[in-house]
Design an enzyme around this catalytic site. Structure first.
Site, PDB file in Angstrom:
ATOM      1  N   CYS A 117      -9.966  -3.045 -10.264  1.00  0.00           N
ATOM      2  CA  CYS A 117      -9.359  -1.937  -9.533  1.00  0.00           C
ATOM      3  C   CYS A 117      -7.987  -2.318  -8.972  1.00  0.00           C
ATOM      4  O   CYS A 117      -7.382  -1.553  -8.243  1.00  0.00           O
ATOM      5  CB  CYS A 117     -10.284  -1.434  -8.436  1.00  0.00           C
ATOM      6  SG  CYS A 117     -10.733  -2.712  -7.267  1.00  0.00           S
TER       7      CYS A 117
ATOM      8  N   ASP B 149      -4.770  -8.668  -4.735  1.00  0.00           N
ATOM      9  CA  ASP B 149      -4.975  -9.820  -3.860  1.00  0.00           C
ATOM     10  C   ASP B 149      -5.244 -11.087  -4.658  1.00  0.00           C
ATOM     11  O   ASP B 149      -4.761 -12.159  -4.297  1.00  0.00           O
ATOM     12  CB  ASP B 149      -6.118  -9.547  -2.880  1.00  0.00           C
ATOM     13  CG  ASP B 149      -5.644  -8.690  -1.711  1.00  0.00           C
ATOM     14  OD1 ASP B 149      -4.528  -8.942  -1.216  1.00  0.00           O
ATOM     15  OD2 ASP B 149      -6.354  -7.757  -1.308  1.00  0.00           O
TER      16      ASP B 149
ATOM     17  N   GLU C 257     -11.430 -10.883  -5.402  1.00  0.00           N
ATOM     18  CA  GLU C 257      -9.995 -10.921  -5.104  1.00  0.00           C
ATOM     19  C   GLU C 257      -9.610 -12.228  -4.415  1.00  0.00           C
ATOM     20  O   GLU C 257      -8.467 -12.419  -4.043  1.00  0.00           O
ATOM     21  CB  GLU C 257      -9.578  -9.694  -4.279  1.00  0.00           C
ATOM     22  CG  GLU C 257     -10.462  -9.403  -3.089  1.00  0.00           C
ATOM     23  CD  GLU C 257     -10.157  -8.062  -2.433  1.00  0.00           C
ATOM     24  OE1 GLU C 257      -9.074  -7.499  -2.643  1.00  0.00           O
ATOM     25  OE2 GLU C 257     -11.028  -7.580  -1.687  1.00  0.00           O
TER      26      GLU C 257
ATOM     27  N   HIS D 256       0.801  -1.233   0.000  1.00  0.00           N
ATOM     28  CA  HIS D 256       0.000   0.000   0.000  1.00  0.00           C
ATOM     29  C   HIS D 256       0.829   1.275   0.000  1.00  0.00           C
ATOM     30  O   HIS D 256       0.370   2.315  -0.449  1.00  0.00           O
ATOM     31  CB  HIS D 256      -1.038  -0.037   1.121  1.00  0.00           C
ATOM     32  CG  HIS D 256      -2.181  -0.937   0.751  1.00  0.00           C
ATOM     33  ND1 HIS D 256      -2.207  -2.253   1.105  1.00  0.00           N
ATOM     34  CD2 HIS D 256      -3.257  -0.724  -0.043  1.00  0.00           C
ATOM     35  CE1 HIS D 256      -3.285  -2.817   0.568  1.00  0.00           C
ATOM     36  NE2 HIS D 256      -3.935  -1.914  -0.124  1.00  0.00           N
TER      37      HIS D 256
HETATM   38  C1  PEP Z   1      -6.793  -5.471  -4.758  1.00  0.00           C
HETATM   39  O1  PEP Z   1      -6.636  -6.373  -3.916  1.00  0.00           O
HETATM   40  O2  PEP Z   1      -6.529  -5.613  -5.961  1.00  0.00           O
HETATM   41  C2  PEP Z   1      -7.301  -4.153  -4.357  1.00  0.00           C
HETATM   42  C3  PEP Z   1      -7.590  -3.236  -5.248  1.00  0.00           C
HETATM   43  O3  PEP Z   1      -7.416  -3.899  -3.033  1.00  0.00           O
HETATM   44  P1  PEP Z   1      -6.188  -3.531  -2.072  1.00  0.00           P
HETATM   45  O4  PEP Z   1      -4.999  -3.252  -2.936  1.00  0.00           O
HETATM   46  O5  PEP Z   1      -6.604  -2.352  -1.277  1.00  0.00           O
HETATM   47  O6  PEP Z   1      -6.049  -4.786  -1.274  1.00  0.00           O
HETATM   48 MG    MG Z   2      -7.465  -6.242  -1.943  1.00  0.00          MG
END
Ligand code: PEP
Ligand code: MG
Length: 570
Positions: A502, A455, A431, A189
């Site tokens: 996403c 994920d 995911e 993140h």
């Molecule tokens: C993902 O897992 O692709 C996602 C967009 O969520 P995060 O990156 O916040 O886990």
């Molecule tokens: Mg995720």
């Protein structure tokens, strides 16, 4: 000159002096001293230096971060000058003839232990204050410097072992030109936030903190994932040119800001942005986002010491919905866990946090937290085009339970005379592989899917997204991942629903032709990737990409897929 290879985490070139965000060594030995008076003076001097430092930090925090952050340092100043703490330390130096470091540490530890055992939140927080202040005074006694990113007042490149999302949020864009870390991957993140803040970053270098000293001149090449330490003047010059070319390229892309995203054969897709806070909206608008495809609401809950109230959340959601002026906004409910921690929830440490009690699992159990968020969202829904999405759904039962809770809160609000939109779409993140495999069944009940490849890839490949030693398994173009993506898109379309993505894959240059060919409807990415993606899609033919996608689904390895994409698009 030294060279490090890492993972390109955020585009761009940064050249500046290094600032090591590394905790200094505060160890010392307990010693017997002869002259207690001069030891007490040494202690008092360290207190005075700490006081001056804390006052400066407090004043800066007041101006740059606001009164509530400044109050933390005000509390530290009170601890620092408290005679109830300093008296016993001076007494200990005099009566036991020990060095100031030992007297300070022993006395502070005693108070910390006493306060932590009390069943009182306020006193527990005081224990944390004492710990912080003790570190500061110790640093002055030992003559080492504590790190404090919020005090940076010149252009630097941050060098750290790792950065937590809340460390990243505190970085001042004006002074922090880039960063590099020992660990982390492209989808950790801190890397995702670096992209939304447009800070060039290279993560996973393994040894940046070992190889880079404070003040070294560093080049962070976030395009190739390279770090150059104390480069030659010729290399600096070369990189200044690359930087200029990159900026010129961005100016070209910027011309597409008000255009729709249409392929060469007139197929329209939607390019949306991933955001973490309402402050990110500016970037979405500037980069021509056609919507918000993922609002990671957990950042609202981080970097503070208690849960945000319903009212605070309502204001944030309303600001985003109003700011997007009727364009779609997909808000994801709280996805805490993995590398996103909320210390104030005091959840037990887990051996495998990415596989643990997180996201929807936590929300279904801690329903007060979940219901508060849902109420805030429902109340904000009449201010724009809201879509709600649940994270980490593994079973249909979880989706049904979460939906029932949302419906329950909706009915309660309506009965109380509250205005709630009657066209809120309800979707899920795909995911977890179980959900991708069962997408045909989910598609009968959800309004949309958003594929979370960050994920989905880590769970399909069983490779921790934070661990650079297994980062070679982050393979978005693997036929295995592409088949899962196809299953999800086809399942949505069979039920007349839409499918978005996403995860970071949605903004990836090599993945975009394949995703267009697989029929993805919405691509949600860091705002700073949108214009580049739009320019790329304009040149691609959907019909040709469909053929390419069909071919690669039957390939054996990731490298074959990359070769096939390059052959058609480059
Ligand atoms: C993902 O897992 O692709 C996602 C967009 O969520 P995060 O990156 O916040 O886990
Ligand atoms: Mg995720």
């Amino acid at each position: 000159m030294t060279f490090l290879q890492g993972i390109a985490a955020s585009n761009g070139i940064a050249i500046a002096k290094a600032y090591r965000l590394v905790e200094p060594n505060l160890s010392f030995e307990k010693q017997t001293i002869e002259d207690a008076d001069s030891e007490v003076s040494r202690f008092k001097e360290a207190i005075d230096k700490s006081k001056a430092e804390l006052e400066a930090i407090r004043d800066r925090a007041q101006v740059e971060l606001g009164a509530d952050k400044a109050a933390i340092f005000e509390a530290h100043l009170l601890v620092l000058t408290d005679p109830e703490l300093n008296g016993p330390i001076e007494d200990k130096i005099k009566s036991e003839k020990v060095n100031a470091e030992a007297a300070l540490k022993d006395t502070a530890d005693m108070f910390v232990m006493m306060f932590e055992q009390m069943d009182n939140e306020y006193m527990k927080e005081r224990a944390a204050d004492i710990r912080d202040v003790t570190k500061r005074v110790l640093s002055h006694l030992l003559g080492v410097q504590l790190v404090n990113p919020s005090m940076i007042a010149e252009e630097v490149i941050i060098v750290a072992e790792d950065l937590t999302p809340s460390d990243t949020a505190q970085l001042n864009r004006q002074y922090v030109l880039g960063f590099t870390t020992d660990i982390g991957g492209r989808t950790s993140h801190s890397a995702i936030m670096a992209r939304s803040m447009e800070i060039p970053a290279v993560v996973g270098t393994k040894s940046a903190t070992e190889d880079i000293n404070n003040g070294d001149l560093v080049i962070v090449d976030g395009l190739k994932g390279e770090v150059h330490i104390n480069p030659t003047p010729e290399l600096v010059e070369e990189y200044r040119n690359i930087h200029q070319q990159y900026e010129a390229q961005k100016t070209e892309w910027a011309k597409l800001v008000n255009e729709k995203t249409v392929s060469a054969d007139e197929h329209h897709v939607e390019l949306a942005a991933n955001i973490g806070t309402p402050n990110d909206l500016k970037g979405v608008i500037e980069n021509g986002g056609e919507g918000v495809g993922l609002y990671r609401t957990e950042f609202l809950y981080m970097g503070r010491d208690q849960l945000p109230t319903e009212e605070e959340q309502f204001e944030s959601y309303k600001a985003v919905l109003e700011g997007m002026k009727g364009k779609p906004v997909v808000v994801r409910t709280l996805d805490i866990g993995g590398d996103k921690e909320l210390p104030y929830l005091q959840l037990p440490k887990e051996l495998n946090p990415f596989l643990g009690f997180r996201a929807i699992r936590l929300c279904l159990e801690e329903q007060d937290i979940f219901r508060t968020q849902l109420r805030a969202l429902l109340r904000a829904s009449s201010y724009g085009n809201l879509k709600v999405m649940f994270p980490m759904i593994a079973t249909l039962d979880e989706f049904r339970e979460a939906k029932a809770i949302l419906e329950d809160e909706k009915q309660k609000l309506i009965s109380a005379g509250q205005k709630v939109s009657d066209s809120i779409e309800l979707g899920i993140m795909v995911e977890i592989p179980s959900t991708a495999v069962l997408a045909d069944q989910f598609a009968k009940e959800v309004d949309f899917f958003s594929i979370g490849t960050n994920d989905l890839i880590q769970y399909t490949m069983a490779a921790d997204r934070m661990n650079q030693r297994v980062s070679y398994l982050y393979q978005p173009y693997s036929p295995s991942i592409l088949r899962l993506v196809k299953m999800v898109i086809d399942a949505a379309h069979a039920e007349g629903k839409w499918a978005g993505m996403c995860g970071e894959m949605a903004g990836d240059e090599t993945a975009i032709p394949l995703l267009l060919g697989l029929g993805l409807d919405e691509f949600s990415m860091s705002a700073t990737s949108i214009l580049k993606a739009r320019s790329q899609i304009k040149k691609l033919s959907k019909a040709e990409m469909e053929k390419l996608a069909t071919e690669v689904l039957n390939m054996q390895t990731t490298s074959q897929v990359i070769e096939a994409v390059n052959a058609v698009t480059k």
